[in-house]
Scaffold this active site. Structure first.
Site, PDB file in Angstrom:
ATOM      1  N   GLY A  42      -8.374  -9.238 -55.417  1.00  0.00           N
ATOM      2  CA  GLY A  42      -7.453  -9.443 -54.276  1.00  0.00           C
ATOM      3  C   GLY A  42      -8.199  -8.251 -53.188  1.00  0.00           C
ATOM      4  N   CYS A  54     -11.296  -7.405 -60.774  1.00  0.00           N
ATOM      5  CA  CYS A  54     -12.114  -6.834 -59.900  1.00  0.00           C
ATOM      6  C   CYS A  54     -10.717  -5.916 -59.392  1.00  0.00           C
ATOM      7  CB  CYS A  54     -12.424  -8.079 -59.271  1.00  0.00           C
ATOM      8  SG  CYS A  54     -13.178  -7.858 -57.491  1.00  0.00           S
ATOM      9  N   TYR A  55      -9.768  -6.638 -58.396  1.00  0.00           N
ATOM     10  CA  TYR A  55      -8.636  -5.618 -58.278  1.00  0.00           C
ATOM     11  C   TYR A  55      -7.909  -5.414 -58.979  1.00  0.00           C
ATOM     12  CZ  TYR A  55      -4.135  -4.219 -55.628  1.00  0.00           C
ATOM     13  OH  TYR A  55      -3.054  -3.331 -55.457  1.00  0.00           O
ATOM     14  N   HIS A  72     -16.235 -11.442 -61.785  1.00  0.00           N
ATOM     15  CA  HIS A  72     -15.317 -12.439 -61.529  1.00  0.00           C
ATOM     16  C   HIS A  72     -16.037 -13.763 -62.505  1.00  0.00           C
ATOM     17  CE1 HIS A  72     -12.617 -11.599 -58.182  1.00  0.00           C
ATOM     18  NE2 HIS A  72     -13.779 -11.446 -57.649  1.00  0.00           N
ATOM     19  N   GLU A 115     -14.357 -15.783 -63.801  1.00  0.00           N
ATOM     20  CA  GLU A 115     -13.725 -17.180 -63.631  1.00  0.00           C
ATOM     21  C   GLU A 115     -14.780 -18.334 -63.046  1.00  0.00           C
ATOM     22  OE1 GLU A 115     -11.545 -14.256 -60.464  1.00  0.00           O
ATOM     23  OE2 GLU A 115     -13.222 -14.397 -62.446  1.00  0.00           O
ATOM     24  N   ASP A 151     -11.687 -36.041 -52.047  1.00  0.00           N
ATOM     25  CA  ASP A 151     -10.404 -35.418 -51.724  1.00  0.00           C
ATOM     26  C   ASP A 151      -9.359 -37.096 -51.938  1.00  0.00           C
ATOM     27  OD1 ASP A 151     -12.062 -33.082 -53.017  1.00  0.00           O
ATOM     28  OD2 ASP A 151     -12.077 -32.643 -50.559  1.00  0.00           O
ATOM     29  N   LYS A 177     -12.482 -29.504 -57.082  1.00  0.00           N
ATOM     30  CA  LYS A 177     -12.774 -30.339 -56.557  1.00  0.00           C
ATOM     31  C   LYS A 177     -13.591 -30.989 -57.866  1.00  0.00           C
ATOM     32  CE  LYS A 177     -14.170 -30.948 -52.841  1.00  0.00           C
ATOM     33  NZ  LYS A 177     -14.279 -32.042 -51.539  1.00  0.00           N
TER      34      LYS A 177
END
Length: 618
Positions: free
Chosen positions: A53, A80-81, A169, A171, A226, A372
């Site tokens: 965050g 992280c945060y 991170h 992810e 999209d 995406k």
């Protein structure tokens, strides 16, 4: 019986939703919740992840967090945060680090501490960092499991409490072993695989039918991935009789784009779409605007105005028609659309007019929780042609956000900040073996994202050996350049991009010019952009690059001339990206052809990852 799940508590990170997506992609159902959620909302969770965050844990105003969650027996992973929050909660210390880390770093796994998270992973491992704060003292009962060059406590654990935390991170795609880390965590949590692509498609179809009820749907069709997948989903869920696709030529399309879009849809078997030329209206809306946020808002509001006009002209009853958009989750998070997130840039599909329709329940966004790569996979499952699925992203504002604008002057603050940027790049040691013959800053700001915050800073420019006729040598070692680029942006306070100068017209003096988003500049940009895209197609690099943008800078020898930045990026999910390492012959061919255009003064290459830079400059 409810599905077993892993819950992600969203502290406002640009990547929070990506964590849930990663678990789902691995086959584990995952949901997002607010960090203030009561324990009843996390009941049944097999594991909990605390996201990153933009806040600092020692700030006065931090996201509200239900600390009793940390008293539960559920395994918890902080990122992280979340890593810093966990350290602070249990008695550790968090402070601002001497040097931030943005981009690629390498984690050395502690050989003396066995961690279930790193089972089967070799050390050192590449990781993706985006932080300024760091844990400087670990809490009692915790042990270090990994570190990087600039972060001593990059990975911690307390096995007795079932607590793990990572400064990086895992992810994002640029942490290649990230999926293995999540797989190991899910295994530690006792999760079983319970989620797949077919389940996603069925869920989206049910949601469309539930939200639309008996209403018809009008969809904005940009022609990109999209909106095309959204169009196919709406047709599948509701039938073509209840869906109308609207492609608006806003004057910001690439060369020949609108004609090509219509042809693609006809070949795909869609007959329920119309094309509307509203280019004059959009050009008028952005006329004289300089601020990138105001430009984006003007474009978004004009889309709504054009939609309303078409509804009126075609006598489409507003009470029986809803509006659909191909909005993805990154659009929402970058627009500050979650409780704790910060605005990076206002997307056209999140302006006030759209928000008003959302509040009235008149918007359908089937892809709003997806990224995406997930959307492309859904498109394949629906049987869409590769020509639609593989197209580079092209947002609604189109080329309007690639034309940077200026009134030709700089404010006193801009002048001061620019001088500081010049001093930073002039004094900095550049870790490159290739000789840098010149270094300076450009007097043009661009948007970036660093530590989940929006930045608006200047680019640094490097140039190598001078060749003939105004051309400069291209980069010889892309990996070394990437490291140098990260070094520059990590160390600087007034710079968020690193450019390589590839061409400058001999004998001209470049300076900041007055320039707005008008047809003349757009037409010049279309020509340069078409050259770059054609070269990518011919070389086979179009499918290797996630997106290419050509940026027109108001920095030239006169207002009717142009300087362009080439910005091809490689990404999986838009949340992170690496600048493309194009072959030298491909890059040189592009630069030579653009330089041959009669209005070109300079060509640059944007060698900056995301973070610290965003894809585009606005």
């Amino acid at each position: 019986m409810p599905l077993s799940k892993i819950i992600v508590l969203d502290f406002g990170s640009q990547y929070a939703h990506l964590i849930a997506k990663r678990f789902r992609a691995l086959g584990y159902y995952s949901e997002i919740a607010l960090p203030s959620a009561p324990l009843s909302e996390i009941e049944g969770a097999k594991g909990i992840v605390l996201s990153g965050g933009p806040a600092s844990v020692y700030d006065a105003n931090v996201p509200v967090f239900n600390k009793s969650i940390l008293d539960s027996d559920i395994p918890i992973l902080g990122l992280c945060y979340g890593h810093q929050l966990m350290a602070q909660h249990y008695g550790g210390k968090v402070e601002k680090g001497e040097a931030g880390e943005f981009g690629i770093a390498h984690l050395t796994i502690d050989p003396n501490t066995a961690s279930p998270l790193f089972s089967g992973i070799a050390s050192p491992m590449q990781v993706w960092m985006s932080h300024q704060d760091e844990v400087t003292k670990i809490a009692e009962g915790f042990e270090k499991t990994g570190s990087t060059e600039n972060c001593k406590y990059a990975a911690l654990q307390n096995l007795a409490k079932k607590r793990f935390s990572l400064q990086f991170h895992c992810e994002v795609a640029d942490t290649p072993c990230g999926n293995e880390v999540f797989e190991n965590f899910a295994r530690f949590c006792g999760m079983e695989k319970n989620w797949d692509e077919q389940a996603v498609l069925e869920m989206i179809t049910r949601d469309i039918q539930r939200e639309a009820q008996d209403k018809n749907v009008l969809l904005f069709l940009s022609g990109g991935v999209d909106s095309s997948v959204t169009f196919a989903l709406l047709n599948k869920a509701l039938g073509q009789d209840r869906v109308l696709g609207l492609h608006i030529d806003n004057g910001f399309m690439r060369k020949g784009e609108s004609k090509a879009v219509a042809e693609h849809y006809r070949k795909a078997g869609f007959t329920n779409f119309i094309v509307e030329d509203a280019s004059k209206r959009f050009l008028k809306a952005v006329s004289g605007l300089v601020d990138p946020q105001k430009k984006r808002i003007a474009v978004g509001e004009t889309f709504i105005a054009v939609r309303d006009a078409i509804v009126a002209e075609r006598h489409l009853d507003g009470e029986s028609w809803m509006l659909a958009q191909g909005t993805l989750y990154p659009d929402i998070i970058e627009s500050g659309g979650t409780k704790n997130s910060k605005v990076i840039k206002t997307h056209h599909n999140r302006v006030e007019g759209i928000q008003s329709l959302i509040e009235k329940g008149l918007i359908i966004e089937p892809l709003k929780n997806l990224y995406k790569d997930e959307v492309r996979n859904i498109g394949k499952k629906l049987g869409l042609a590769p020509s639609l699925i593989r197209r580079h992203p092209f947002p609604g504002p189109g080329l309007s956000i690639n034309v940077l604008c200026s009134d030709g002057t700089m404010s006193e603050k801009d002048k001061t900040d620019f001088k500081n940027a010049e001093k930073e790049i002039e004094a900095m040691r550049i870790p490159l073996s290739q000789t840098v013959t010149n270094r300076y800053a450009l007097p043009v700001r661009s948007v970036g994202v660093q530590g989940d915050f929006r930045t608006y800073r200047f680019p640094a420019v490097l140039s190598f050996e001078t060749l003939a006729d105004g051309f400069y040598r291209t980069p010889e070692d892309w990996d070394a350049l990437e490291a140098a680029s990260s070094h520059i942006t990590n160390k600087a306070s007034f710079i968020n991009r690193t450019l390589i100068r590839l061409y400058r017209k001999p004998g001209v003096k470049l300076s900041l010019q007055k320039g707005y988003c008008d047809k003349g500049r757009l037409d010049r940009l279309r020509e340069a952009d078409a050259i770059a895209l054609e070269a990518l197609y011919e070389s086979g690099w179009y499918d290797k690059v996630f997106q290419h943008l050509t940026i027109d800078l108001p920095y030239a020898s006169s207002p009717d001339r142009a300087s362009f930045v080439l910005r091809p990026v490689c990404s999986e999910d838009v949340m992170t990206a690496r600048f493309a390492h194009l072959p030298q012959d491909v890059l040189e061919r592009i630069v030579q052809k653009i330089a041959a255009l009669p209005f070109v003064d300079a060509v640059y290459y944007d060698a900056t990852n995301k973070p610290p830079a965003t894809f585009g400059w606005e």
